[in-house]
Write an enzyme that holds these catalytic residues in place. Structure first.
Site, PDB file in Angstrom:
ATOM      1  N   SER A 125       0.836  -1.204   0.000  1.00 30.45           N
ATOM      2  CA  SER A 125       0.000   0.000   0.000  1.00 30.45           C
ATOM      3  C   SER A 125       0.867   1.248   0.000  1.00 30.45           C
ATOM      4  O   SER A 125       1.986   1.243   0.532  1.00 30.45           O
ATOM      5  CB  SER A 125      -0.849  -0.030   1.276  1.00 30.45           C
ATOM      6  OG  SER A 125      -1.442   1.216   1.498  1.00 30.45           O
ATOM      7  N   TYR A 149      -1.754  -1.121  11.001  1.00 30.61           N
ATOM      8  CA  TYR A 149      -2.060  -1.698   9.672  1.00 30.61           C
ATOM      9  C   TYR A 149      -0.880  -1.452   8.723  1.00 30.61           C
ATOM     10  O   TYR A 149      -0.380  -2.367   8.076  1.00 30.61           O
ATOM     11  CB  TYR A 149      -3.344  -1.080   9.099  1.00 30.61           C
ATOM     12  CG  TYR A 149      -3.493  -1.326   7.614  1.00 30.61           C
ATOM     13  CD1 TYR A 149      -3.812  -2.578   7.122  1.00 30.61           C
ATOM     14  CD2 TYR A 149      -3.273  -0.290   6.687  1.00 30.61           C
ATOM     15  CE1 TYR A 149      -3.922  -2.806   5.750  1.00 30.61           C
ATOM     16  CE2 TYR A 149      -3.385  -0.513   5.318  1.00 30.61           C
ATOM     17  CZ  TYR A 149      -3.701  -1.766   4.849  1.00 30.61           C
ATOM     18  OH  TYR A 149      -3.802  -1.989   3.496  1.00 30.61           O
ATOM     19  N   LYS A 153       2.103  -4.000   6.694  1.00 30.69           N
ATOM     20  CA  LYS A 153       2.483  -3.999   5.276  1.00 30.69           C
ATOM     21  C   LYS A 153       3.992  -3.807   5.139  1.00 30.69           C
ATOM     22  O   LYS A 153       4.661  -4.480   4.356  1.00 30.69           O
ATOM     23  CB  LYS A 153       1.743  -2.887   4.525  1.00 30.69           C
ATOM     24  CG  LYS A 153       0.249  -3.109   4.410  1.00 30.69           C
ATOM     25  CD  LYS A 153      -0.062  -4.249   3.456  1.00 30.69           C
ATOM     26  CE  LYS A 153      -1.488  -4.720   3.537  1.00 30.69           C
ATOM     27  NZ  LYS A 153      -1.757  -5.986   2.881  1.00 30.69           N
TER      28      LYS A 153
END
Ligand code: NAD
Ligand code: UD1
Length: 341
Positions: A125, A149, A153
């Site tokens: 992302s 979050y 990643k």
């Protein structure tokens, strides 16, 4: 025909990617625990492509089922969409996110290694760029994250980098900017469980009357109109990017690619108000909104340099914002309650 394991293939981006994979002659096998998706999405994809899709209801935390799946199929590569993605929830439940997104990925990589499947395409992302120092953002930009979050990643990217250095593994880390839109049939699309956190599903739920009004998070950024600027990319373009990444790995078969991060965006920045107005203009729907304060953790502007995607993967986004608005509205208006409609 090359078999591809698609973890998280029942989700928003995964379901769209299945269509492009089949169109390009790959054979996807979906592995999804349905924690954030519906089996109806797979049925709808089957209708679009006119063929059945192999589906395994499974969790990437279930190592035995992963092994069984690899025993049954000879996979050329894995496209790894499976993951939890709610930024707010990741702040309140970090362990859930680290376990699912990081431990789950380690399980998957261990099993891939055991069965000599060494090609992975990972759903990364733009969040790994944190607050970007320069725009447009290139793949060599400094990485940092502000929430659990994003950390998951980034952590998976580090793991993949190390793994590729130590072995014959190839990992293409596709760093998505802001996926929006839906397939042209209006039968599959983004189906958030609760009140959406992201802008486009919020706009479309206001337009369909499920939500009263949009809150615009901040109008005092240093941007064209003071509202946040992002790089919105049509989910069908994004899906095609995965096929291009796979084809790249096919052409390189045998040759080491290693860890290769690639941005998938359009290269264009669009403000919140520009997107709202594009939606109103494209659909004729009203979208009432109010200006509110900034959302914690938001950056002013974030958009991609897409040069690497073009030169390495031969991929460029084709659809514009207007098309994404029309497609989102077709999906939302035909399915006001998502797959529950
Ligand atoms: P999604 O929630 O619609 O799809 C993810 C899928 O993974 C769901 O079907 C879910 O049931 C499945 N899943 C989750 N945990 C699993 C587990 N432990 N085992 C098996 N299946 C599991 O999300 P999406 O928008 O399609 O995103 C796909 C991937 O892309 C995610 O990894 C997400 O973090 C990443 N990503 C998404 C965006 C975005 O804006 N949508 C942006 C950047 C990156
Ligand atoms: C968010 C996440 C990011 C994640 C991405 C995809 C945060 C801080 N960032 O990115 O980590 O990778 O989603 O899931 O949560 N906006 C409004 N009103 C709304 C919703 C959004 O004004 O109701 C604005 C935001 O302030 C931002 C823009 O719309 O300027 C886009 O927001 P969003 O769709 O949530 O995406 P990101 O913030 O880019």
């Amino acid at each position: 025909m090359k078999k591809i394991l698609v973890t998280g293939g029942a989700g928003y981006i995964g379901s769209h990617t299945l269509i492009e994979l089949i169109k390009a002659g790959f054979e996807p096998v979906v592995y999804d625990n349905l924690s954030n998706s519906s089996p109806i999405a797979i049925e709808r994809v089957e209708k679009i492509v006119g063929q059945q899709i192999s589906f395994i209801k499974g969790d990437i935390l279930d190592v035995e089922l992963l092994k069984q799946t690899f025993k049954e199929h000879n996979f050329f590569a894995v496209i790894h969409f499976a993951g939890l993605k709610a930024v707010g929830e990741s702040v309140s439940k970090p362990l859930k996110y680290y376990e699912n997104n990081v431990t789950g990925t380690i399980n998957l990589l261990n099993v891939m290694q055991e069965f000599a499947c060494q090609n992975i395409i990972f759903s990364s992302s733009a969040t790994v760029y944190g607050n970007p120092e320069t725009l447009p953002i290139t793949e060599t930009a400094k990485r940092s994250c502000t929430n659990p979050y994003g950390q998951t990643k980034l952590t998976v990217e580090y793991i993949l980098e190390d793994l590729c250095k130590s072995s014959q593994f190839n990992a293409i880390s596709l760093r998505y900017f802001n996926p929006i839109g839906a397939y042209e049939t209006g039968t599959i699309g983004e189906d958030p469980n609760d009140i959406p956190n992201n802008l486009m599903p919020y706009i479309s739920q206001v337009a369909v009357g499920k939500l009263e009004k949009l809150s615009v998070f901040g109008d005092d950024y240093d941007t064209v109109d003071g509202t946040g600027v992002r790089d919105y990319i049509h989910v069908v373009d994004l899906s095609k990017g995965h096929v291009k990444a796979l084809e790249y790995l096919v052409t390189k078969d045998g040759e080491k690619v290693g860890f290769d991060p690639v941005n998938l965006g359009t290269g264009n920045g669009t403000s919140v108000l520009e997107l709202v107005n594009a939606f109103i203009g494209a659909t004729g729907q009203a979208v009432p909104y109010v200006m509110t304060g900034r959302r914690a953790g938001d950056v002013a502007s974030c958009y991609a340099s897409c040069d690497k995607a073009k030169t390495v993967l031969n991929w460029t986004a084709e659809f514009d914002i207007k098309r994404a608005c029309v497609d989102t509205w077709r999906w939302q208006s035909h399915n006001p309650n998502g797959y529950k409609s």
